[in-house]
Design a protein around this motif. Structure first.
Motif, mmCIF file in Angstrom:
data_model
loop_
_atom_site.group_PDB
_atom_site.id
_atom_site.type_symbol
_atom_site.label_atom_id
_atom_site.label_comp_id
_atom_site.label_asym_id
_atom_site.label_seq_id
_atom_site.Cartn_x
_atom_site.Cartn_y
_atom_site.Cartn_z
ATOM 1 N N UNK A 207 -68.603 147.703 -75.595
ATOM 2 C CA UNK A 207 -68.096 146.510 -74.919
ATOM 3 C C UNK A 207 -69.189 145.450 -74.772
ATOM 4 N N UNK A 208 -70.411 145.880 -74.439
ATOM 5 C CA UNK A 208 -71.523 144.928 -74.325
ATOM 6 C C UNK A 208 -71.827 144.294 -75.681
ATOM 7 N N UNK A 209 -71.814 145.101 -76.748
ATOM 8 C CA UNK A 209 -72.046 144.554 -78.093
ATOM 9 C C UNK A 209 -70.943 143.576 -78.493
ATOM 10 N N UNK A 210 -69.710 143.864 -78.104
ATOM 11 C CA UNK A 210 -68.602 142.953 -78.426
ATOM 12 C C UNK A 210 -68.750 141.621 -77.701
ATOM 13 N N UNK A 211 -69.174 141.655 -76.447
ATOM 14 C CA UNK A 211 -69.368 140.408 -75.705
ATOM 15 C C UNK A 211 -70.515 139.582 -76.302
ATOM 16 N N UNK A 212 -71.600 140.260 -76.700
ATOM 17 C CA UNK A 212 -72.707 139.538 -77.335
ATOM 18 C C UNK A 212 -72.262 138.905 -78.658
ATOM 19 N N UNK A 213 -71.467 139.640 -79.433
ATOM 20 C CA UNK A 213 -70.952 139.092 -80.683
ATOM 21 C C UNK A 213 -70.017 137.913 -80.419
ATOM 22 N N UNK A 214 -69.230 137.988 -79.363
ATOM 23 C CA UNK A 214 -68.297 136.905 -79.050
ATOM 24 C C UNK A 214 -69.017 135.629 -78.634
ATOM 25 N N UNK A 215 -70.224 135.749 -78.119
ATOM 26 C CA UNK A 215 -70.985 134.556 -77.742
ATOM 27 C C UNK A 215 -71.646 133.917 -78.957
ATOM 28 N N UNK A 216 -72.234 134.734 -79.847
ATOM 29 C CA UNK A 216 -73.073 134.211 -80.922
ATOM 30 C C UNK A 216 -72.271 133.892 -82.180
ATOM 31 N N UNK A 217 -71.257 134.686 -82.524
ATOM 32 C CA UNK A 217 -70.594 134.529 -83.813
ATOM 33 C C UNK A 217 -69.876 133.188 -83.957
ATOM 34 N N UNK A 218 -69.132 132.674 -82.962
ATOM 35 C CA UNK A 218 -68.576 131.316 -83.122
ATOM 36 C C UNK A 218 -69.647 130.244 -83.289
ATOM 37 N N UNK A 219 -70.786 130.402 -82.627
ATOM 38 C CA UNK A 219 -71.889 129.456 -82.820
ATOM 39 C C UNK A 219 -72.408 129.525 -84.250
ATOM 40 N N UNK A 220 -72.486 130.719 -84.801
ATOM 41 C CA UNK A 220 -72.946 130.889 -86.187
ATOM 42 C C UNK A 220 -72.002 130.194 -87.168
ATOM 43 N N UNK A 221 -70.703 130.350 -86.965
ATOM 44 C CA UNK A 221 -69.723 129.709 -87.846
ATOM 45 C C UNK A 221 -69.773 128.190 -87.695
ATOM 46 N N UNK A 222 -69.921 127.698 -86.464
ATOM 47 C CA UNK A 222 -69.964 126.242 -86.239
ATOM 48 C C UNK A 222 -71.193 125.619 -86.893
ATOM 49 N N UNK A 223 -72.339 126.275 -86.792
ATOM 50 C CA UNK A 223 -73.548 125.734 -87.429
ATOM 51 C C UNK A 223 -73.420 125.759 -88.951
#
Length: 508
Positions: A207-223
């Motif tokens: 669950x902690x890994x999923x929350x970390x991915x949910x924060x960073x992955x949309x930023x990665x796609x936007x950049x």
């Protein structure tokens, strides 16, 4: 593409500015991006972890969620690609819109392109342009030129940020755990704890890994999407195209006024006389070789001239395009055409050789020192591991200011020290005796580096609950006295000295 409706200021940017633009786009459309993200990824997260628990592999949920990242990246890209045209879709429209996009590129991203470091830049090309495979391959070679390194760094830094968020949560939780409940060392944790980690802890980590991915992955796609827009602006001059379109729109606004003025000029008052003048139109004069050379030329001369012209056009310097590839330093200094004589060049070469030799000697000395320290600490480590288990008293004697050997009457000796106002020595002697009695009770020797927290954990393993409570009380009393300077009263000391472990043969 309707560039007039785009809400982003189109201009060529450097890579850092393009990445900042992606972060700004994500902040402006945070609600539609993350609502669509959680609406799709949260059920997938539950299904993946349920599958792992059902198969007896709780870690399978972590692996599946990491592997499905290219599938999840379609959601932020769909929202941002519509939001730049001032029309951010809702999460229902985003989920329905996934059927319009090609799935072959996503399958490639989940298979042989899964570890592609340029995934953020490749994703808009595959999903938004809708070109054939051959066209995408040719266009990708142009799009990634001078940008592959920056996109790879974006991938690696986002991966590190995700890891930092994941570890930060666990380190913060570790600060909240009492000291006696923590593992003795990371070596002990990995030796004893990881193999038998409960499923609940594994799911918590997922669950902690999923929350970390949910924060960073949309930023990665936007950049990555912002880098794609910036690269197309550089290649196709979108900013100039948009300026011309706006100019055309302004001129079209003046078209009606110009039409009225033209009508007024054409339908002037009938009183004006109409004059028709016939102007002869001059025909263009033809230029021949005879005119140029002021004389007639023969057929042989014409043929030789045509052959010379054809040969000139075949020369690559005059006709067609060619590509020249060569390596060149990016920041190469301009060559100085005025040679200057440098005096004492032999002295500079000798000095450079001396410093180079000195650096090599320092490197060799550092390596030799590291090897010597490693050999020395290896001998100490072996000696510490081969220490006999019977050295119980000597391992604990460094903790307190007391004699190496315990007296036969431990309670009497501790009482005498307490009455003589040697309170620290009395409690230290009682603590050492409690340690030895606990070790005998559990039938296991203490570790050489055992601390009070270690004995608090060992006390909970004693079968007799009364003895366990007495050991915990003695250890806590010694901790308050040794580290906080808080000593108990005489009545409390008498209660600790009465019975086990101060008196080995006494009852609790």
């Amino acid at each position: 593409m309707e560039l007039e409706r785009i809400s982003v200021v189109l201009r060529p940017r450097v890579t850092r500015e393009a990445i900042d633009l992606g972060a700004a786009m994500l902040r402006a459309n945070a609600s539609p991006v993350w609502s669509a993200w959680f609406a799709f990824t949260l059920p997938v997260f539950v299904l993946c972890n349920a599958l792992g628990v059902a198969l007896g592999w709780p870690w399978l949920g972590w692996l599946l969620m990491w592997w499905l990242k290219p599938l999840f990246d379609r959601l932020p890209l769909y929202v941002l690609s519509r939001a730049v045209f001032d029309r951010a879709p809702g999460w229902r429209e985003t989920l329905r819109g996934q059927r319009q996009w090609n799935w072959r590129s996503t399958l490639a991203g989940l298979s042989w392109l899964r570890i592609d470091s340029n995934r953020a830049l490749r994703l808009p090309l595959d999903l938004l342009e809708g070109s054939t495979r051959k066209q995408r391959s040719a266009r990708w070679k142009v799009l990634r030129r001078r940008l592959a390194g920056e996109t790879s760094l974006l991938t690696y830094f986002c991966l590190l940020f995700e890891l930092v968020l994941f570890l930060s949560v666990w380190l913060f939780a570790l600060l909240l755990i009492p000291h006696e409940w923590r593992p003795e060392s990371l070596t002990g944790l990995f030796r004893d704890g990881v193999r038998g980690v409960p499923t609940a802890w594994v799911l918590t980590g997922a669950a902690v890994a999923y929350l970390a991915m949910s924060v960073i992955e949309p930023l990665y796609v936007a950049c990555g999407f912002a880098l794609y827009l910036n690269r197309r602006t550089q290649l196709e001059a979108w900013d100039i195209d948009l300026a011309f379109r706006r100019l055309r729109a302004r001129l079209q606004g003046l078209g009606m006024l110009l039409g009225v003025l033209l009508c007024v000029g054409v339908f002037a008052p009938a009183a004006q006389a109409q004059v028709h003048v016939d102007v002869p139109i001059a025909k263009p004069a033809t230029v021949s070789l005879d005119t140029v050379f002021e004389g007639k030329t023969s057929d042989a001369e014409r043929q030789r001239l045509a052959q010379a012209a054809a040969q000139a056009y075949r020369d690559p310097r005059f006709g067609g395009e060619h590509t020249v590839r060569r390596w060149q330093f990016k920041y190469a200094p301009k060559p100085d055409t005025t040679p200057t004589a440098v005096p004492f060049t032999w002295f500079g070469r000798m000095l450079a050789g001396f410093f180079q030799l000195l650096l090599w000697l320092l490197l060799a000395a550092a390596l030799a020192g590291l090897l010597w320290l490693g050999w020395r600490w290896r001998g100490r480590w072996k000696a510490a591991n081969e220490e006999p288990a019977s050295a119980l008293s000597s391992s604990v004697s460094a903790i307190a200011d007391a004699p190496a050997a315990l007296p036969a009457d431990l309670a009497g000796a501790a009482r005498a020290l307490w009455q003589a106002q040697h309170r620290r020595e009395a409690l230290a002697l009682l603590y050492r005796g409690c340690v030895e009695q606990t070790a005998r009770e559990l039938q296991q020797p203490p570790a050489p580096d055992a601390t009070e927290a270690h004995w608090l954990r060992q006390a909970r393993a004693i079968a007799d609950p009364e003895r366990s409570r007495r050991v915990i009380r003695i250890v806590r009393t010694w901790q308050f006295a040794a580290y906080a300077g808080r000593y108990p009263d005489d009545a409390t000391v008498e209660q600790l000295l009465a019975g086990w472990p101060a008196q080995a043969g006494a009852s609790p």
